[in-house]
Write an enzyme that holds these catalytic residues in place. Sequence first.
Site, PDB file in Angstrom:
ATOM      1  NE  ARG A  32      50.344  40.669  35.582  1.00 44.60           N
ATOM      2  CZ  ARG A  32      51.263  41.796  35.923  1.00 44.60           C
ATOM      3  NH1 ARG A  32      51.724  42.320  36.993  1.00 44.60           N
ATOM      4  NH2 ARG A  32      52.221  42.297  34.611  1.00 44.60           N
ATOM      5  CG  ASP A  33      49.448  36.473  45.306  1.00 46.59           C
ATOM      6  OD1 ASP A  33      48.343  36.365  45.431  1.00 46.59           O
ATOM      7  OD2 ASP A  33      50.260  35.745  45.843  1.00 46.59           O
ATOM      8  CB  ILE A  34      44.970  34.651  42.215  1.00 46.81           C
ATOM      9  CG1 ILE A  34      45.255  33.538  43.607  1.00 46.81           C
ATOM     10  CG2 ILE A  34      45.579  33.821  40.966  1.00 46.81           C
ATOM     11  CD1 ILE A  34      44.217  32.422  43.414  1.00 46.81           C
ATOM     12  CG  ASN A  89      55.062  34.192  53.954  1.00 41.50           C
ATOM     13  OD1 ASN A  89      55.540  35.256  54.580  1.00 41.50           O
ATOM     14  ND2 ASN A  89      53.992  34.587  53.295  1.00 41.50           N
ATOM     15  CB  VAL A  98      52.001  26.876  48.465  1.00 41.61           C
ATOM     16  CG1 VAL A  98      52.650  26.277  47.412  1.00 41.61           C
ATOM     17  CG2 VAL A  98      50.860  27.427  48.249  1.00 41.61           C
ATOM     18  CG  HIS A 102      56.222  30.628  47.405  1.00 39.96           C
ATOM     19  ND1 HIS A 102      55.976  29.549  47.906  1.00 39.96           N
ATOM     20  CD2 HIS A 102      55.451  31.738  47.721  1.00 39.96           C
ATOM     21  CE1 HIS A 102      55.218  29.908  49.021  1.00 39.96           C
ATOM     22  NE2 HIS A 102      54.594  31.204  48.713  1.00 39.96           N
ATOM     23  CG  HIS A 104      55.038  36.529  48.834  1.00 37.28           C
ATOM     24  ND1 HIS A 104      53.658  36.259  48.208  1.00 37.28           N
ATOM     25  CD2 HIS A 104      55.252  35.243  49.425  1.00 37.28           C
ATOM     26  CE1 HIS A 104      53.000  35.171  48.716  1.00 37.28           C
ATOM     27  NE2 HIS A 104      54.046  34.552  49.454  1.00 37.28           N
TER      28      HIS A 104
END
Length: 121
Positions: A32-34, A89, A98, A102, A104
């Site tokens: 999970r994204d923070i 991205n 980052v 990755h 999303h």
Amino acid sequence: METGERSIFSRIIAGEIPADVVYDSERIIAFRDIAPKAPVHLLVVPKTEQYRDVVELAAGDPALLAELVATAQKLADEHADGDFRLIFNTGAGAGQTVFHVHAHILGSPDGGLEEGSLGDD
């Protein structure tokens, strides 16, 4: 990423930084994204540090990219009623902060996701 500098994702993969992991396989981890931008906001990350972005991944290991996308679909089925937005991205000007490839996954448990909600790193 500078030589010798490990990304935050590499540190999560190594267990040095805690994360709310929702999927873990030999080659991919998802958590999970923070700072979620949608009711469901997961990050799907290859465990290799070799690729900075999706363009490098597609050129260097298309099978791993296909595995990442298939994992995204599986997670969207489990967490977001099967409907999802998949965002990569690519480059600082596009919001990538980052430089460890990755994706999303943005979605909603009820299938409703507002247009205009984007995944920023």
